[in-house]
Every structure is written in C-alpha cells, then in structure tokens.
Design an enzyme around this catalytic site. Structure first.
Site, PDB file in Angstrom:
ATOM      1  N   HIS A 100      44.804  43.282  45.183  1.00  0.00           N
ATOM      2  CA  HIS A 100      45.325  42.551  44.024  1.00  0.00           C
ATOM      3  C   HIS A 100      45.340  43.456  42.805  1.00  0.00           C
ATOM      4  O   HIS A 100      44.502  44.346  42.662  1.00  0.00           O
ATOM      5  CB  HIS A 100      44.505  41.292  43.741  1.00  0.00           C
ATOM      6  CG  HIS A 100      43.032  41.546  43.630  1.00  0.00           C
ATOM      7  ND1 HIS A 100      42.222  41.673  44.741  1.00  0.00           N
ATOM      8  CD2 HIS A 100      42.228  41.711  42.564  1.00  0.00           C
ATOM      9  CE1 HIS A 100      40.985  41.895  44.356  1.00  0.00           C
ATOM     10  NE2 HIS A 100      40.961  41.933  43.022  1.00  0.00           N
ATOM     11  N   HIS A 102      45.214  43.307  38.669  1.00  0.00           N
ATOM     12  CA  HIS A 102      44.910  42.493  37.486  1.00  0.00           C
ATOM     13  C   HIS A 102      45.857  42.878  36.347  1.00  0.00           C
ATOM     14  O   HIS A 102      46.063  44.069  36.094  1.00  0.00           O
ATOM     15  CB  HIS A 102      43.486  42.767  36.985  1.00  0.00           C
ATOM     16  CG  HIS A 102      42.386  42.376  37.915  1.00  0.00           C
ATOM     17  ND1 HIS A 102      41.718  41.184  37.805  1.00  0.00           N
ATOM     18  CD2 HIS A 102      41.822  43.031  38.958  1.00  0.00           C
ATOM     19  CE1 HIS A 102      40.772  41.118  38.742  1.00  0.00           C
ATOM     20  NE2 HIS A 102      40.820  42.229  39.461  1.00  0.00           N
TER      21      HIS A 102
HETATM   22  P1  5GP Z   1      38.088  41.815  41.960  1.00  0.00           P
HETATM   23  O1  5GP Z   1      36.738  41.930  41.316  1.00  0.00           O
HETATM   24  O2  5GP Z   1      38.001  41.668  43.459  1.00  0.00           O
HETATM   25  O3  5GP Z   1      39.014  42.909  41.520  1.00  0.00           O
HETATM   26  O4  5GP Z   1      38.720  40.499  41.351  1.00  0.00           O
HETATM   27  C1  5GP Z   1      38.831  39.292  42.031  1.00  0.00           C
HETATM   28  C2  5GP Z   1      39.351  38.280  41.043  1.00  0.00           C
HETATM   29  O5  5GP Z   1      39.771  37.133  41.759  1.00  0.00           O
HETATM   30  C3  5GP Z   1      38.319  37.823  40.014  1.00  0.00           C
HETATM   31  O6  5GP Z   1      38.788  38.134  38.706  1.00  0.00           O
HETATM   32  C4  5GP Z   1      38.204  36.320  40.253  1.00  0.00           C
HETATM   33  O7  5GP Z   1      38.088  35.572  39.064  1.00  0.00           O
HETATM   34  C5  5GP Z   1      39.485  36.001  40.988  1.00  0.00           C
HETATM   35  N1  5GP Z   1      39.374  34.903  41.926  1.00  0.00           N
HETATM   36  C6  5GP Z   1      38.420  34.734  42.867  1.00  0.00           C
HETATM   37  N2  5GP Z   1      38.638  33.602  43.574  1.00  0.00           N
HETATM   38  C7  5GP Z   1      39.751  33.054  43.050  1.00  0.00           C
HETATM   39  C8  5GP Z   1      40.477  31.849  43.370  1.00  0.00           C
HETATM   40  O8  5GP Z   1      40.133  31.091  44.257  1.00  0.00           O
HETATM   41  N3  5GP Z   1      41.582  31.594  42.630  1.00  0.00           N
HETATM   42  C9  5GP Z   1      41.995  32.434  41.627  1.00  0.00           C
HETATM   43  N4  5GP Z   1      43.099  32.076  40.969  1.00  0.00           N
HETATM   44  N5  5GP Z   1      41.332  33.566  41.308  1.00  0.00           N
HETATM   45  C10 5GP Z   1      40.233  33.858  42.018  1.00  0.00           C
END
Ligand code: 5GP
Ligand code: ZN
Length: 138
Positions: A100, A102
């Site tokens: 993903h 951001h």
């Molecule tokens: P990472 O730390 O893996 O780069 O970011 C994962 C992101 O996914 C986090 O910012 C978190 O808030 C978001 N996230 C986790 N679970 C969900 C979900 O069920 N729905 C949405 N919309 N975002 C999620």
C-alpha cells in the site's frame, strides 16, 4: 487473496472501506487511522506483501494514478503539502502485509514527520556501494 489479509477483504467487499477511487487494478480509500484528514491508501487489488514482490506492470499501474489522487487530496483538504510513503517490512513500520502507498496531507507545524538523520560516507564506501548496486541491477 492473502489469508486473513485485511486489505484483500476490502478488495472483496467483505469489510467496508471509504473508497474514493477504483480501477481495474487498484483501489484507493481513506486510512482508518489517519495521520491527517484525507490520508489515503492506494493498494493493488491483487495480494502482494511488499514492493519487492510486485510485478513492474502493477507497480506502474499504481504509480499512474498517484498524481490524480495527490491532486484530489490537496484540493479537498486544502493541505499545503503531501507525503507519499510506502512501508516494507516491520523494521520500516509495515503493519499490513499487502502493498500500500500512503498519501498523507501535510501542513506547516503539523508535528508529523520522521527523523531525517542524514549521515555521510566514509572514503571509498559510496564507490563500493555504487559498484555493487550496479552489478545487481545490470
Ligand atoms: P503500514 O504501517 O502497514 O504502512 O500502514 C497500514 C495502514 O493501514 C495504517 O495506517 C492503518 O491505519 C491502516 N489500516 C489498517 N486496517 C485498516 C482497515 O481495516 N481499514 C482501513 N481503511 N485502513 C486500515
Ligand atoms: Zn491482501
């Protein structure tokens, strides 16, 4: 679909998400834990854990929609800036193992950011790294 992958469940519509954009290969939706209002996540529909797993064509499909998404976030939030961030591995802060990107709206003095502890190379080290990287990439 990745086993128990939360983002695969969003792709499948099994759990809800505030989707703002979708095309054949990608979906963008609001991050549920926003660092700022309008914080978006862009994901490929297909499950790949990290950027190193992603086929180049899919990476290109994601990159192709980033300018439009960035413009929309800036227009709607009125933010003064935007960070595009992509975490890979626990050491880099990755929590969800489905690639993903951001998109994080920024404002002066918003208190976000991370330490940018710029270092420097010892004599010869940059040349060595350049040589090794070129060898791997050739
Ligand atoms: P990472 O730390 O893996 O780069 O970011 C994962 C992101 O996914 C986090 O910012 C978190 O808030 C978001 N996230 C986790 N679970 C969900 C979900 O069920 N729905 C949405 N919309 N975002 C999620
Ligand atoms: Zn997944």
């Amino acid at each position: 679909m990745g086993a128990d992958c939360i983002f695969c469940k969003i792709v499948a519509g099994v759990i809800p998400a505030a989707k703002v954009f979708e095309d054949k290969q990608t979906i963008a939706f609001l991050d549920i834990g926003p660092l700022a209002e309008g914080h978006l996540l862009l994901i490929p529909r297909a499950h790949y854990a990290q950027i190193t797993d992603l086929p180049a064509e899919l990476s290109a499909a994601m990159a192709a929609v980033l300018p439009r998404l960035a413009s929309a976030v800036l227009a709607v939030t009125g933010a003064a800036g935007l960070n595009i961030l992509q975490n890979n591995g626990r050491a880099a802060g990755q929590v969800v193992d489905h690639v993903h990107v951001h998109l994080i709206p920024r404002r002066e003095g918003d208190g976000l950011g991370f330490r940018w502890n710029a270092g420097s190379y010892a004599v010869g080290r940059a040349d060595e790294l350049t040589r090794r990287l070129r060898a791997v990439l050739s």
